[in-house]
Design a protein around this motif. Structure first.
Motif, PDB file in Angstrom:
ATOM      1  N   GLN A  87       0.805  -1.222   0.000  1.00  0.00           N
ATOM      2  CA  GLN A  87       0.000   0.000   0.000  1.00  0.00           C
ATOM      3  C   GLN A  87       0.834   1.265   0.000  1.00  0.00           C
ATOM      4  O   GLN A  87       0.522   2.214  -0.688  1.00  0.00           O
ATOM      5  N   CYS A  88       1.890   1.308   0.783  1.00  0.00           N
ATOM      6  CA  CYS A  88       2.712   2.526   0.797  1.00  0.00           C
ATOM      7  C   CYS A  88       4.026   2.318   0.053  1.00  0.00           C
ATOM      8  O   CYS A  88       4.769   3.255  -0.136  1.00  0.00           O
ATOM      9  N   TYR A  89       4.270   1.092  -0.383  1.00  0.00           N
ATOM     10  CA  TYR A  89       5.444   0.758  -1.200  1.00  0.00           C
ATOM     11  C   TYR A  89       6.755   1.042  -0.499  1.00  0.00           C
ATOM     12  O   TYR A  89       7.772   1.230  -1.141  1.00  0.00           O
ATOM     13  N   MET A  90       6.732   1.098   0.831  1.00  0.00           N
ATOM     14  CA  MET A  90       7.975   1.329   1.539  1.00  0.00           C
ATOM     15  C   MET A  90       8.543  -0.006   1.992  1.00  0.00           C
ATOM     16  O   MET A  90       7.810  -0.961   2.258  1.00  0.00           O
ATOM     17  N   VAL A  91       9.863  -0.041   2.076  1.00  0.00           N
ATOM     18  CA  VAL A  91      10.537  -1.283   2.448  1.00  0.00           C
ATOM     19  C   VAL A  91      10.227  -1.617   3.906  1.00  0.00           C
ATOM     20  O   VAL A  91      10.275  -0.749   4.772  1.00  0.00           O
ATOM     21  N   THR A  92       9.875  -2.845   4.135  1.00  0.00           N
ATOM     22  CA  THR A  92       9.478  -3.283   5.474  1.00  0.00           C
ATOM     23  C   THR A  92      10.137  -4.614   5.789  1.00  0.00           C
ATOM     24  O   THR A  92      10.185  -5.496   4.931  1.00  0.00           O
ATOM     25  N   CYS A  93      10.599  -4.761   7.010  1.00  0.00           N
ATOM     26  CA  CYS A  93      11.209  -6.028   7.393  1.00  0.00           C
ATOM     27  C   CYS A  93      10.101  -7.063   7.594  1.00  0.00           C
ATOM     28  O   CYS A  93       8.938  -6.708   7.808  1.00  0.00           O
ATOM     29  N   LEU A 103       2.890  -2.805   9.010  1.00  0.00           N
ATOM     30  CA  LEU A 103       2.131  -2.641  10.250  1.00  0.00           C
ATOM     31  C   LEU A 103       1.397  -1.297  10.285  1.00  0.00           C
ATOM     32  O   LEU A 103       0.264  -1.206  10.768  1.00  0.00           O
ATOM     33  N   LEU A 104       2.022  -0.263   9.780  1.00  0.00           N
ATOM     34  CA  LEU A 104       1.398   1.063   9.822  1.00  0.00           C
ATOM     35  C   LEU A 104       0.140   1.099   8.967  1.00  0.00           C
ATOM     36  O   LEU A 104      -0.895   1.595   9.410  1.00  0.00           O
ATOM     37  N   CYS A 105       0.237   0.596   7.776  1.00  0.00           N
ATOM     38  CA  CYS A 105      -0.941   0.588   6.902  1.00  0.00           C
ATOM     39  C   CYS A 105      -2.014  -0.328   7.475  1.00  0.00           C
ATOM     40  O   CYS A 105      -3.202  -0.024   7.419  1.00  0.00           O
ATOM     41  N   ALA A 106      -1.613  -1.440   8.054  1.00  0.00           N
ATOM     42  CA  ALA A 106      -2.572  -2.371   8.637  1.00  0.00           C
ATOM     43  C   ALA A 106      -3.286  -1.717   9.816  1.00  0.00           C
ATOM     44  O   ALA A 106      -4.481  -1.906  10.016  1.00  0.00           O
ATOM     45  N   THR A 107      -2.580  -0.921  10.586  1.00  0.00           N
ATOM     46  CA  THR A 107      -3.178  -0.265  11.733  1.00  0.00           C
ATOM     47  C   THR A 107      -4.106   0.844  11.288  1.00  0.00           C
ATOM     48  O   THR A 107      -5.187   1.027  11.829  1.00  0.00           O
ATOM     49  N   GLU A 108      -3.696   1.592  10.284  1.00  0.00           N
ATOM     50  CA  GLU A 108      -4.537   2.669   9.792  1.00  0.00           C
ATOM     51  C   GLU A 108      -5.865   2.150   9.273  1.00  0.00           C
ATOM     52  O   GLU A 108      -6.894   2.783   9.420  1.00  0.00           O
ATOM     53  N   ALA A 109      -5.824   0.978   8.682  1.00  0.00           N
ATOM     54  CA  ALA A 109      -7.042   0.422   8.096  1.00  0.00           C
ATOM     55  C   ALA A 109      -8.080   0.101   9.150  1.00  0.00           C
ATOM     56  O   ALA A 109      -9.252  -0.048   8.850  1.00  0.00           O
ATOM     57  N   LEU A 110      -7.648  -0.022  10.395  1.00  0.00           N
ATOM     58  CA  LEU A 110      -8.583  -0.374  11.456  1.00  0.00           C
ATOM     59  C   LEU A 110      -9.404   0.833  11.922  1.00  0.00           C
ATOM     60  O   LEU A 110     -10.433   0.680  12.524  1.00  0.00           O
ATOM     61  N   HIS A 111      -8.919   2.030  11.657  1.00  0.00           N
ATOM     62  CA  HIS A 111      -9.594   3.212  12.174  1.00  0.00           C
ATOM     63  C   HIS A 111     -10.627   3.736  11.213  1.00  0.00           C
ATOM     64  O   HIS A 111     -10.499   3.558  10.030  1.00  0.00           O
TER      65      HIS A 111
END
Ligand code: ZN
Ligand code: ZN
Length: 66
Positions: A28-34, A58-66
């Motif tokens: 979703q944000c196309y940023m590199v994630t471990c 994790l950030l995008c997954a958390t945002e989707a919850l709100h």
């Protein structure tokens, strides 16, 4: 010592962990994630009408919850 640039190091944008080899990016944000902060989520694809598994940070997954 590791100066051959074949596998360039990457940095997780959440925890700044570094790794080498194939970098995984959030779908979703196309940023590199471990791998720790990347999770497979079912995302609805309007085109196919099916849920698809996408690797989302994790950030995008958390945002989707709100
Ligand atoms: Zn991380
Ligand atoms: Zn993301």
């Amino acid at each position: 010592m590791d100066e051959c640039g074949e596998s360039s190091p990457w940095i997780c944008h959440i925890c700044d962990a570094t790794g080498r080899g194939e970098a995984q990016a959030c779908a979703q944000c196309y940023m590199v994630t471990c791998p720790k902060h990347l999770q497979a989520r079912a995302v609805y694809n309007a085109e196919s009408g099916l849920y698809e598994l996408q690797a989302v940070c994790l950030l995008c997954a958390t945002e989707a919850l709100h």
